[in-house]
Enzyme design. Structure first.
Site, PDB file in Angstrom:
ATOM      1  N   ASN A   9     -21.620  73.022 -20.814  1.00 54.60           N
ATOM      2  CA  ASN A   9     -20.941  71.680 -21.729  1.00 54.60           C
ATOM      3  C   ASN A   9     -22.143  71.007 -22.097  1.00 54.60           C
ATOM      4  O   ASN A   9     -22.852  70.154 -21.031  1.00 54.60           O
ATOM      5  CB  ASN A   9     -20.012  70.888 -20.538  1.00 54.60           C
ATOM      6  N   LYS A  11     -22.156  68.132 -23.818  1.00 55.57           N
ATOM      7  CA  LYS A  11     -21.683  66.822 -23.909  1.00 55.57           C
ATOM      8  C   LYS A  11     -22.241  66.371 -25.278  1.00 55.57           C
ATOM      9  O   LYS A  11     -22.253  66.836 -26.169  1.00 55.57           O
ATOM     10  CB  LYS A  11     -22.271  66.148 -22.678  1.00 55.57           C
ATOM     11  N   HIS A  89     -12.074  65.946 -19.056  1.00 54.59           N
ATOM     12  CA  HIS A  89     -13.434  65.861 -18.216  1.00 54.59           C
ATOM     13  C   HIS A  89     -13.582  64.349 -17.696  1.00 54.59           C
ATOM     14  O   HIS A  89     -12.686  63.645 -18.596  1.00 54.59           O
ATOM     15  CB  HIS A  89     -14.441  65.996 -19.200  1.00 54.59           C
ATOM     16  N   GLU A  91     -15.658  62.253 -17.868  1.00 59.10           N
ATOM     17  CA  GLU A  91     -16.242  61.475 -18.744  1.00 59.10           C
ATOM     18  C   GLU A  91     -15.171  60.911 -19.786  1.00 59.10           C
ATOM     19  O   GLU A  91     -15.188  59.767 -20.415  1.00 59.10           O
ATOM     20  CB  GLU A  91     -17.643  61.997 -19.497  1.00 59.10           C
ATOM     21  N   GLU A 157     -14.317  69.408 -10.699  1.00 58.47           N
ATOM     22  CA  GLU A 157     -15.435  68.643 -11.006  1.00 58.47           C
ATOM     23  C   GLU A 157     -15.460  67.336  -9.941  1.00 58.47           C
ATOM     24  O   GLU A 157     -15.075  66.278 -10.594  1.00 58.47           O
ATOM     25  CB  GLU A 157     -15.879  68.469 -12.373  1.00 58.47           C
ATOM     26  N   GLY A 163     -23.865  65.235 -12.644  1.00 54.90           N
ATOM     27  CA  GLY A 163     -25.258  64.799 -13.286  1.00 54.90           C
ATOM     28  C   GLY A 163     -26.032  63.963 -12.341  1.00 54.90           C
ATOM     29  O   GLY A 163     -26.994  63.103 -12.655  1.00 54.90           O
ATOM     30  N   SER A 202     -23.651  69.256 -11.103  1.00 49.55           N
ATOM     31  CA  SER A 202     -25.065  69.693 -10.594  1.00 49.55           C
ATOM     32  C   SER A 202     -25.152  71.195 -10.175  1.00 49.55           C
ATOM     33  O   SER A 202     -25.883  71.552  -9.378  1.00 49.55           O
ATOM     34  CB  SER A 202     -25.367  68.629  -9.413  1.00 49.55           C
TER      35      SER A 202
HETATM   36  P1  PGA Z   1     -23.742  68.480 -14.601  1.00 43.71           P
HETATM   37  O1  PGA Z   1     -22.317  68.351 -15.437  1.00 43.71           O
HETATM   38  O2  PGA Z   1     -23.921  69.865 -14.580  1.00 43.71           O
HETATM   39  O3  PGA Z   1     -24.728  68.000 -15.612  1.00 43.71           O
HETATM   40  O4  PGA Z   1     -23.451  67.992 -13.405  1.00 43.71           O
HETATM   41  C1  PGA Z   1     -21.006  68.903 -15.125  1.00 43.71           C
HETATM   42  C2  PGA Z   1     -20.143  68.605 -16.310  1.00 43.71           C
HETATM   43  O5  PGA Z   1     -20.094  67.566 -16.297  1.00 43.71           O
HETATM   44  O6  PGA Z   1     -19.471  69.387 -16.609  1.00 43.71           O
END
Ligand code: PGA
Length: 242
Positions: A9, A11, A89, A91, A157, A163, A202
């Site tokens: 992803n 983003k 997601h 976010e 998640e 992140g 992560s």
């Molecule tokens: P990350 O994000 O691997 O940077 O923690 C995962 C995600 O949001 O899908």
């Protein structure tokens, strides 16, 4: 038998200069036995697809077309070469106030356009500390999933792991994936057996092997570590070895 999936992803990252990373991932994909997917920003979708990598969108509108300035329909993603779309997601849920009902409508629209929805669920740190994790995830599954399981992928998640470099314990991941498997079977019956369950938050090359050894983990949704082909390659290799 479910085919493991390593989904990147990107983003809101990536411009034309980053196509070199996608090109390198295309070469890694050609040798991998797991399925490899990149979900780049919409502006790069068709360009990454042209490199031969499987691509997905990061969101879509629930309507097929119309007066929705700035939005993209599932059919448009499919037209640009997408096979998947990430939906719900955290976010999007946080930044755009997306509700479970909206995520379900989007997932249904995605399936109608021939896309496989990757529906994300996960608890916040406050919810985990209040021991609400399974209740939150159960409610998100009940509210966000489409009526049938065609192509469906579910990603666990934890919001606090995205992140941050923080990862749940393997027991915590196992508990949630076991819970999701049971709930998916209650919702979809035997067709739940085909639903892949990803872990995201992560995931790095250094922790991927341990995470993929957890029962019920069929792959990963990877943010930061999917932006560099070398980092993503380590995760893909761990999934192939699992
Ligand atoms: P990350 O994000 O691997 O940077 O923690 C995962 C995600 O949001 O899908």
């Amino acid at each position: 038998m479910k085919r493991p999936l390593a989904a990147g992803n990107w983003k809101m990252n990536g411009t034309a200069t980053d196509l070199a990373e996608a090109q390198a991932i295309a070469q890694i994909q050609a040798k991998a036995s797991c399925e490899v997917l990149i979900c780049p920003p919409a502006t790069l979708l068709s360009k990454v697809a042209d490199l031969g990598v499987a691509v997905g969108g990061q969101d879509c509108h629930s309507a097929g077309a119309g007066a929705h300035t700035g939005d993209i329909s599932a059919a448009m993603l499919a037209d640009a070469g997408a096979r998947y779309v990430i939906l719900g997601h955290s976010e999007r849920r946080a930044d755009h106030g997306e509700t479970d009902a909206l995520v379900r409508a989007k997932a249904t629209a995605a399936q109608a356009a021939g896309l496989a929805p990757i529906v994300c669920v996960g608890e916040t740190l406050a919810q985990r500390e209040a021991q609400e994790t399974l209740a939150v995830i159960g409610a998100q599954l009940d509210g966000s999933l489409p009526a049938d399981a065609t192509g469906l992928v579910v990603a666990y998640e934890p919001v606090w792991a995205i992140g941050t470099g923080k990862v749940p314990t393997l027991d915590q991941i196992a508990e949630v994936h076991q819970f999701m498997q049971t709930r998916l079977a209650e919702i979809f019956g035997t067709s739940a057996e085909d639903i892949r369950m990803l872990y995201g938050g992560s995931v790095k090359a250094a922790n991927a092997a341990q995470i993929f050894a957890v029962p019920g983990v069929d792959g990963a949704l990877v943010g930061g570590a999917s932006l560099k082909s070398g980092d993503f390659a380590g995760i893909i290799a761990a999934l192939d070895a699992a």
